[in-house]
Design a protein around this motif. Structure first.
Motif, PDB file in Angstrom:
ATOM      1  N   UNK A  63       0.833  -1.210   0.000  1.00 47.47           N
ATOM      2  CA  UNK A  63       0.000   0.000   0.000  1.00 47.47           C
ATOM      3  C   UNK A  63       0.867   1.258   0.000  1.00 47.47           C
ATOM      4  N   UNK A  64       1.966   1.222   0.721  1.00 46.86           N
ATOM      5  CA  UNK A  64       2.882   2.360   0.765  1.00 46.86           C
ATOM      6  C   UNK A  64       3.404   2.688  -0.638  1.00 46.86           C
ATOM      7  N   UNK A  65       3.733   1.657  -1.381  1.00 51.02           N
ATOM      8  CA  UNK A  65       4.216   1.820  -2.755  1.00 51.02           C
ATOM      9  C   UNK A  65       3.144   2.464  -3.631  1.00 51.02           C
ATOM     10  N   UNK A  66       1.921   1.994  -3.498  1.00 50.60           N
ATOM     11  CA  UNK A  66       0.804   2.535  -4.277  1.00 50.60           C
ATOM     12  C   UNK A  66       0.588   4.012  -3.955  1.00 50.60           C
ATOM     13  N   UNK A  67       0.558   4.339  -2.672  1.00 50.19           N
ATOM     14  CA  UNK A  67       0.316   5.729  -2.270  1.00 50.19           C
ATOM     15  C   UNK A  67       1.468   6.641  -2.681  1.00 50.19           C
ATOM     16  N   UNK A  68       2.667   6.102  -2.727  1.00 50.16           N
ATOM     17  CA  UNK A  68       3.801   6.895  -3.180  1.00 50.16           C
ATOM     18  C   UNK A  68       3.664   7.219  -4.664  1.00 50.16           C
ATOM     19  N   UNK A  69       3.376   6.201  -5.460  1.00 49.75           N
ATOM     20  CA  UNK A  69       3.343   6.372  -6.911  1.00 49.75           C
ATOM     21  C   UNK A  69       2.214   7.273  -7.398  1.00 49.75           C
ATOM     22  N   UNK A  70       1.109   7.333  -6.666  1.00 47.87           N
ATOM     23  CA  UNK A  70      -0.033   8.117  -7.125  1.00 47.87           C
ATOM     24  C   UNK A  70       0.096   9.606  -6.818  1.00 47.87           C
ATOM     25  N   UNK A  71       1.156   9.986  -6.096  1.00 49.49           N
ATOM     26  CA  UNK A  71       1.376  11.403  -5.812  1.00 49.49           C
ATOM     27  C   UNK A  71       2.784  11.770  -6.271  1.00 49.49           C
ATOM     28  N   UNK A  72       2.898  12.575  -7.312  1.00 48.76           N
ATOM     29  CA  UNK A  72       4.189  12.991  -7.872  1.00 48.76           C
ATOM     30  C   UNK A  72       5.003  11.823  -8.424  1.00 48.76           C
ATOM     31  N   UNK A  73       4.355  10.715  -8.689  1.00 50.33           N
ATOM     32  CA  UNK A  73       5.063   9.559  -9.216  1.00 50.33           C
ATOM     33  C   UNK A  73       5.801   8.792  -8.123  1.00 50.33           C
ATOM     34  N   UNK A  74       6.456   7.716  -8.510  1.00 48.93           N
ATOM     35  CA  UNK A  74       7.156   6.852  -7.550  1.00 48.93           C
ATOM     36  C   UNK A  74       8.497   7.486  -7.184  1.00 48.93           C
ATOM     37  N   UNK A  75       8.440   8.446  -6.262  1.00 49.65           N
ATOM     38  CA  UNK A  75       9.659   9.209  -5.948  1.00 49.65           C
ATOM     39  C   UNK A  75       9.972   9.277  -4.460  1.00 49.65           C
ATOM     40  N   UNK A  76       9.310   8.433  -3.659  1.00 46.92           N
ATOM     41  CA  UNK A  76       9.587   8.411  -2.229  1.00 46.92           C
ATOM     42  C   UNK A  76       9.065   9.620  -1.481  1.00 46.92           C
ATOM     43  N   UNK A  77       8.227  10.446  -2.125  1.00 49.79           N
ATOM     44  CA  UNK A  77       7.740  11.659  -1.459  1.00 49.79           C
ATOM     45  C   UNK A  77       6.840  11.355  -0.268  1.00 49.79           C
ATOM     46  N   UNK A 159      -1.769  17.432  -2.159  1.00 44.00           N
ATOM     47  CA  UNK A 159      -1.647  16.631  -3.378  1.00 44.00           C
ATOM     48  C   UNK A 159      -2.008  15.169  -3.125  1.00 44.00           C
ATOM     49  N   UNK A 160      -1.697  14.695  -1.939  1.00 40.24           N
ATOM     50  CA  UNK A 160      -2.070  13.321  -1.587  1.00 40.24           C
ATOM     51  C   UNK A 160      -3.588  13.204  -1.536  1.00 40.24           C
ATOM     52  N   UNK A 161      -4.224  14.181  -0.926  1.00 37.22           N
ATOM     53  CA  UNK A 161      -5.681  14.172  -0.810  1.00 37.22           C
ATOM     54  C   UNK A 161      -6.339  14.224  -2.185  1.00 37.22           C
ATOM     55  N   UNK A 162      -5.713  14.950  -3.101  1.00 37.54           N
ATOM     56  CA  UNK A 162      -6.288  15.125  -4.435  1.00 37.54           C
ATOM     57  C   UNK A 162      -6.036  13.943  -5.367  1.00 37.54           C
ATOM     58  N   UNK A 163      -4.958  13.207  -5.134  1.00 35.04           N
ATOM     59  CA  UNK A 163      -4.548  12.180  -6.104  1.00 35.04           C
ATOM     60  C   UNK A 163      -4.806  10.730  -5.697  1.00 35.04           C
ATOM     61  N   UNK A 164      -4.869  10.464  -4.411  1.00 37.64           N
ATOM     62  CA  UNK A 164      -5.078   9.076  -3.978  1.00 37.64           C
ATOM     63  C   UNK A 164      -6.573   8.769  -3.978  1.00 37.64           C
ATOM     64  N   UNK A 165      -7.012   7.802  -4.788  1.00 36.52           N
ATOM     65  CA  UNK A 165      -8.450   7.500  -4.855  1.00 36.52           C
ATOM     66  C   UNK A 165      -8.955   6.949  -3.517  1.00 36.52           C
ATOM     67  N   UNK A 166      -9.981   7.573  -2.942  1.00 31.15           N
ATOM     68  CA  UNK A 166     -10.492   7.110  -1.646  1.00 31.15           C
ATOM     69  C   UNK A 166     -11.316   5.833  -1.780  1.00 31.15           C
ATOM     70  N   UNK A 167     -11.514   5.119  -0.681  1.00 32.85           N
ATOM     71  CA  UNK A 167     -12.315   3.882  -0.717  1.00 32.85           C
ATOM     72  C   UNK A 167     -13.786   4.137  -1.019  1.00 32.85           C
ATOM     73  N   UNK A 168     -14.203   5.410  -0.997  1.00 34.06           N
ATOM     74  CA  UNK A 168     -15.589   5.765  -1.316  1.00 34.06           C
ATOM     75  C   UNK A 168     -15.773   6.088  -2.798  1.00 34.06           C
TER      76      UNK A 168
END
Length: 331
Positions: A63-77, A159-168
């Protein structure tokens, strides 16, 4: 505009596309073969030693990998710590990331790598490799992880709030979100299959039980009645329950199998985003194909989707940096 102007714009576009594709193409298998030959073995050994003692971390690291990649790409942000400035809270503090785990695990891997070859292996690559290796250790699928990612220096909670698709999420928002990252509907279904392992907290789905669409006492009609009653009676007994955890794939949450998809077809997916997959003829057809197919085939296709996700907007070459510590940018 003259035809020469059009030609000039076309050439500029070609150059820009060339830069984008070459950046994408700089990821390669065994990127650290010369600069840090033992890098991937060090990561693998660390995972093999630690994960058996805490197998639930496999799902958390994936899940950490997924959340990383969906915000600014897979860059460890996603790894960067909260800053003192309220104007620039990092991704970590955003609502979608408040239940993320595995940060100390990543730090442990980074420490081992820094001891072997300082300043060489990026935190972004560590996240990608650890996600794969931890899933493999628990008996799940293997996939290729080309490396060469570099770490980003920017991390914003908004950006995390805007880019990570919520469970809803409904189907339309899921389709839009994944398409914006270069992922198609098959990728959406396959990556949702990661819900076959791990757990969630009640707030991620309790509105489906107690106040669907804001109407108190209304249950989500797309959720199986018996399953909903069981969740209310035995798990999330109150809509205010913020601590109870629930298996996303009941009875099979430690096995990377096809059970999740079988449950989704029975209207027993835990999240609205799970149920949304059956509202599209295309995605429902993909699910039916997976359920009728073999576990081996699912593993192979899941691996392809994971490799594709791991290349989202990566920073390579001279972009970004190689962090000394994963939780902080270099000074």
């Amino acid at each position: 505009m003259s035809k020469f102007g059009d030609l000039g714009n076309f050439l500029v576009l070609c150059i820009l596309l060339g830069i984008a594709s070459s950046s994408h193409g700089q990821l390669q298998l065994n990127f650290y073969a010369k600069s840090c030959p033992q890098a991937e073995k060090i990561i693998q050994d660390y995972v093999q030693k630690q994960i058996p003692n805490a197998p639930s971390l496999a799902a958390a690291l994936l899940r950490l990998h997924f959340h990383d990649c969906f915000v600014r790409g897979c860059d460890g942000s996603v790894l960067l710590n909260f800053t003192s400035s309220t104007k620039n809270q990092t991704e970590k503090v955003a609502v979608p990331n408040q239940t993320l785990r595995g940060f100390s695990f990543i730090d442990g891997v980074k420490k081992a790598l820094e001891a072997e070859c300082p300043g060489v292996v990026s935190c972004a690559d560590i996240v990608a490799l650890v996600a794969r290796d931890s899933v493999v250790v628990t008996g799940g699928p293997y996939w290729k992880v080309p490396t060469g990612r570099r770490d980003g220096r920017i991390s914003n909670a908004s950006e995390a709030l805007a880019n990570i698709p919520p469970p809803t999420s409904n189907f339309s928002s899921l389709q839009t979100s994944f398409a914006s990252k270069g992922l198609d509907l098959k990728d959406l279904v396959l990556l949702s299959g990661a819900h076959t392992i791990g757990v969630s907290h009640c707030p991620s789905f309790s509105s489906r039980l107690y106040n669907f669409t804001g109407v108190w006492g209304k249950k989500d009609p797309s959720l199986d009645t018996e399953y909903a009653s069981n969740l209310k009676m035995k798990k999330c007994k109150s809509i205010n329950d913020n601590t109870t955890i629930v298996e996303m794939d009941p009875g099979s949450s430690s096995k990377f199998d096809l059970s999740y998809f079988q449950l989704v077809l029975k209207r027993k997916g835990l999240f609205q985003s799970d149920a949304a997959l059956t509202t599209s003829a295309t995605t429902k057809s993909f699910i039916n194909e997976l359920v009728k197919g073999s576990l081996k085939q699912f593993y192979a296709e899941f691996g392809v989707a994971m490799e594709k996700m791991g290349k989202i907007e990566v920073k390579t070459g001279s972009a970004g940096e190689i962090r000394k510590h994963c939780a902080a940018v270099n000074t």
